[in-house]
Design a protein around this motif. Structure first.
Motif, PDB file in Angstrom:
ATOM      1  N   ALA A 100      27.496  44.782  35.105  1.00 26.26           N
ATOM      2  CA  ALA A 100      28.160  46.420  33.905  1.00 26.26           C
ATOM      3  C   ALA A 100      29.003  46.077  33.624  1.00 26.26           C
ATOM      4  O   ALA A 100      30.040  45.757  34.191  1.00 26.26           O
ATOM      5  CB  ALA A 100      27.549  47.693  35.134  1.00 26.26           C
ATOM      6  N   LEU A 101      29.438  46.318  32.164  1.00 31.82           N
ATOM      7  CA  LEU A 101      30.854  46.264  31.428  1.00 31.82           C
ATOM      8  C   LEU A 101      31.247  47.782  31.511  1.00 31.82           C
ATOM      9  O   LEU A 101      30.230  49.004  30.662  1.00 31.82           O
ATOM     10  CB  LEU A 101      31.030  45.610  30.513  1.00 31.82           C
ATOM     11  CG  LEU A 101      30.398  44.041  30.888  1.00 31.82           C
ATOM     12  CD1 LEU A 101      29.804  43.611  30.691  1.00 31.82           C
ATOM     13  CD2 LEU A 101      31.968  43.285  29.991  1.00 31.82           C
ATOM     14  N   GLN A 102      32.654  48.533  30.421  1.00 31.01           N
ATOM     15  CA  GLN A 102      32.896  49.885  30.197  1.00 31.01           C
ATOM     16  C   GLN A 102      34.499  49.682  29.633  1.00 31.01           C
ATOM     17  O   GLN A 102      35.222  49.349  30.200  1.00 31.01           O
ATOM     18  CB  GLN A 102      32.842  51.150  31.610  1.00 31.01           C
ATOM     19  CG  GLN A 102      32.902  52.281  30.023  1.00 31.01           C
ATOM     20  CD  GLN A 102      33.201  53.484  31.505  1.00 31.01           C
ATOM     21  OE1 GLN A 102      32.598  52.999  32.256  1.00 31.01           O
ATOM     22  NE2 GLN A 102      32.622  54.728  31.038  1.00 31.01           N
ATOM     23  N   GLY A 103      34.023  49.859  28.106  1.00 30.79           N
ATOM     24  CA  GLY A 103      35.333  49.443  27.634  1.00 30.79           C
ATOM     25  C   GLY A 103      36.030  48.238  27.719  1.00 30.79           C
ATOM     26  O   GLY A 103      37.679  47.643  28.490  1.00 30.79           O
ATOM     27  N   ASN A 104      34.828  46.904  27.707  1.00 28.11           N
ATOM     28  CA  ASN A 104      35.939  45.797  27.733  1.00 28.11           C
ATOM     29  C   ASN A 104      36.237  45.635  28.736  1.00 28.11           C
ATOM     30  O   ASN A 104      36.844  44.409  28.796  1.00 28.11           O
ATOM     31  CB  ASN A 104      36.515  44.957  26.554  1.00 28.11           C
ATOM     32  CG  ASN A 104      35.806  45.875  24.826  1.00 28.11           C
ATOM     33  OD1 ASN A 104      35.874  46.098  24.604  1.00 28.11           O
ATOM     34  ND2 ASN A 104      34.780  44.470  24.795  1.00 28.11           N
ATOM     35  N   ALA A 105      35.820  46.094  30.344  1.00 22.91           N
ATOM     36  CA  ALA A 105      36.253  45.652  31.952  1.00 22.91           C
ATOM     37  C   ALA A 105      35.571  45.504  32.140  1.00 22.91           C
ATOM     38  O   ALA A 105      34.070  46.399  32.487  1.00 22.91           O
ATOM     39  CB  ALA A 105      37.253  46.758  31.655  1.00 22.91           C
ATOM     40  N   VAL A 106      34.754  44.643  33.321  1.00 25.10           N
ATOM     41  CA  VAL A 106      33.919  44.374  34.212  1.00 25.10           C
ATOM     42  C   VAL A 106      34.006  45.815  35.305  1.00 25.10           C
ATOM     43  O   VAL A 106      34.765  45.878  35.797  1.00 25.10           O
ATOM     44  CB  VAL A 106      34.412  42.961  34.827  1.00 25.10           C
ATOM     45  CG1 VAL A 106      32.736  42.899  35.822  1.00 25.10           C
ATOM     46  CG2 VAL A 106      33.911  41.744  33.459  1.00 25.10           C
ATOM     47  N   LYS A 107      32.983  46.486  35.281  1.00 28.14           N
ATOM     48  CA  LYS A 107      32.678  47.670  36.381  1.00 28.14           C
ATOM     49  C   LYS A 107      31.763  46.899  38.012  1.00 28.14           C
ATOM     50  O   LYS A 107      32.094  47.233  39.071  1.00 28.14           O
ATOM     51  CB  LYS A 107      32.148  48.619  35.715  1.00 28.14           C
ATOM     52  CG  LYS A 107      32.973  48.752  34.938  1.00 28.14           C
ATOM     53  CD  LYS A 107      34.009  49.782  35.221  1.00 28.14           C
ATOM     54  CE  LYS A 107      35.479  50.080  34.172  1.00 28.14           C
ATOM     55  NZ  LYS A 107      36.710  50.632  34.296  1.00 28.14           N
ATOM     56  N   GLY A 108      31.287  45.990  37.495  1.00 28.58           N
ATOM     57  CA  GLY A 108      30.110  45.774  38.385  1.00 28.58           C
ATOM     58  C   GLY A 108      30.247  43.887  37.971  1.00 28.58           C
ATOM     59  O   GLY A 108      29.221  44.003  37.724  1.00 28.58           O
ATOM     60  N   VAL A 109      29.183  43.020  39.535  1.00 33.06           N
ATOM     61  CA  VAL A 109      29.184  41.994  39.431  1.00 33.06           C
ATOM     62  C   VAL A 109      27.831  41.621  40.220  1.00 33.06           C
ATOM     63  O   VAL A 109      28.527  41.715  41.385  1.00 33.06           O
ATOM     64  CB  VAL A 109      30.010  40.736  39.165  1.00 33.06           C
ATOM     65  CG1 VAL A 109      29.221  39.373  38.642  1.00 33.06           C
ATOM     66  CG2 VAL A 109      30.545  41.171  37.782  1.00 33.06           C
ATOM     67  N   ASP A 110      26.927  41.362  40.631  1.00 34.31           N
ATOM     68  CA  ASP A 110      26.251  40.763  41.093  1.00 34.31           C
ATOM     69  C   ASP A 110      25.752  39.451  40.807  1.00 34.31           C
ATOM     70  O   ASP A 110      24.978  39.547  39.583  1.00 34.31           O
ATOM     71  CB  ASP A 110      24.687  41.940  41.201  1.00 34.31           C
ATOM     72  CG  ASP A 110      23.728  40.994  42.081  1.00 34.31           C
ATOM     73  OD1 ASP A 110      24.160  41.579  43.553  1.00 34.31           O
ATOM     74  OD2 ASP A 110      22.604  40.975  42.380  1.00 34.31           O
ATOM     75  N   ILE A 111      25.709  38.275  42.244  1.00 34.90           N
ATOM     76  CA  ILE A 111      25.548  37.174  42.019  1.00 34.90           C
ATOM     77  C   ILE A 111      23.693  37.167  43.303  1.00 34.90           C
ATOM     78  O   ILE A 111      24.734  36.651  44.189  1.00 34.90           O
ATOM     79  CB  ILE A 111      25.863  35.906  41.307  1.00 34.90           C
ATOM     80  CG1 ILE A 111      26.929  36.557  40.608  1.00 34.90           C
ATOM     81  CG2 ILE A 111      25.492  34.624  41.239  1.00 34.90           C
ATOM     82  CD1 ILE A 111      28.731  35.465  40.568  1.00 34.90           C
ATOM     83  N   ALA A 112      22.787  36.321  42.407  1.00 30.67           N
ATOM     84  CA  ALA A 112      21.945  36.304  43.869  1.00 30.67           C
ATOM     85  C   ALA A 112      20.953  35.311  42.803  1.00 30.67           C
ATOM     86  O   ALA A 112      20.837  35.036  41.991  1.00 30.67           O
ATOM     87  CB  ALA A 112      20.766  37.252  44.349  1.00 30.67           C
ATOM     88  N   PRO A 113      21.124  33.852  44.359  1.00 31.16           N
ATOM     89  CA  PRO A 113      22.195  33.466  45.531  1.00 31.16           C
ATOM     90  C   PRO A 113      24.246  33.926  45.320  1.00 31.16           C
ATOM     91  O   PRO A 113      23.734  33.065  44.006  1.00 31.16           O
ATOM     92  CB  PRO A 113      21.655  32.632  46.338  1.00 31.16           C
ATOM     93  CG  PRO A 113      20.767  32.076  45.517  1.00 31.16           C
ATOM     94  CD  PRO A 113      20.466  32.815  44.445  1.00 31.16           C
TER      95      PRO A 113
END
Length: 260
Positions: A100-113
């Motif tokens: 998820a991004l907002q204002g060209n900044a990363v707000k959250g990352v989920d990597i599985a596995p």
């Protein structure tokens, strides 16, 4: 199994261009894969779903396929992503990345596995998740607000990309124009040379990374989406350690439809 389910279109426009593109993938002239791209594009927003897989004899060596999706806005001539998701599957493993991004900044990352933590990995810097676009957002090339949609200005830019794990730049320069023909489009494209500039997240001293960073045989051809005033890759060619790979559109069809 699709990344598109996590993406929703947010558009302020009453109409959008709908791009349907099919790409053929070849290595040293031999067909090895295919990719499809479907996108809703307007001067203020984009939503893209894409999938790719190996085909033919290439499947004897690696049964790989994947799908990606992303959406966002065009703000002051700049791509501003909101969501990105990708899923890659092989005979050994399936991995999903959501961001998820907002204002060209990363707000959250989920990597599985999650990726294996390697001691020689160059750590992300404090600003490596800011002022970036995701790999799908990097497909969007907004044209200048006025003047010809095909111009050197389209190429002469640096794209800062974060894919959820690694941070790198794509540094483009203008080469010229060419004419292309595919189902749905016949006309000019702008040709850009580009360089891959690794910044962080990659393994220090990895041979493939150094090869690509030194690689001067990288090129992308951009086709115009007129009413959306943006360009989308029509052809990408890259010299790799085992030969030149070319991804080129066999269909590049733009329709117009009413959207909410």
């Amino acid at each position: 199994m699709t990344a598109a389910a996590v993406v929703a279109l947010a558009s302020a426009s009453a109409r959008a261009d709908v791009l349907h593109a099919t790409y053929r993938v070849s290595l040293i002239g031999l067909p090895i894969g295919a990719a499809n791209l479907n996108a809703e594009l307007s001067p203020k927003s984009y939503s893209i779903q894409a999938d790719a897989k190996l085909t033919g004899l290439a499947r004897l060596f690696a049964n790989a396929q994947g799908a990606s999706a992303g959406a966002g806005e065009i703000v002051a001539g700049r791509v501003s992503p909101s969501t990105f998701a990708t899923i890659a599957a092989s005979s050994n493993m399936t991995r999903t990345i959501r961001m998820a991004l907002q204002g060209n900044a990363v707000k959250g990352v989920d990597i599985a596995p999650p990726f294996e933590d390697k001691p020689d990995r160059i750590p992300l810097g404090p600003r490596d998740e800011q002022n970036v676009v995701d790999p799908i957002g990097a497909f969007i090339f907004p044209a200048p607000a006025s003047g010809p949609i095909l111009s050197p200005e389209v190429c002469n830019r640096k794209i800062p990309i974060f894919d959820g794990y690694t941070r790198f730049d794509i540094d483009l320069t203008y080469v010229g124009e060419r004419s292309v023909k595919a189902k749905g489009y016949e006309g000019p494209v702008v040709v850009c040379a580009f360089r891959y500039v690794p910044i962080s997240g990659h393994s220090r001293g990895r041979v493939a990374t150094k090869f690509m960073a030194d690689n001067k045989d990288l090129e992308v051809w951009l086709a115009p989406i007129e009413s959306a005033r943006m360009l989308i890759p029509f052809r990408v060619s890259a010299r790799t350690m085992i030969g030149t790979t070319v991804i080129e559109a066999s269909e590049f069809r733009v329709d117009e439809e009413q959207i909410r």
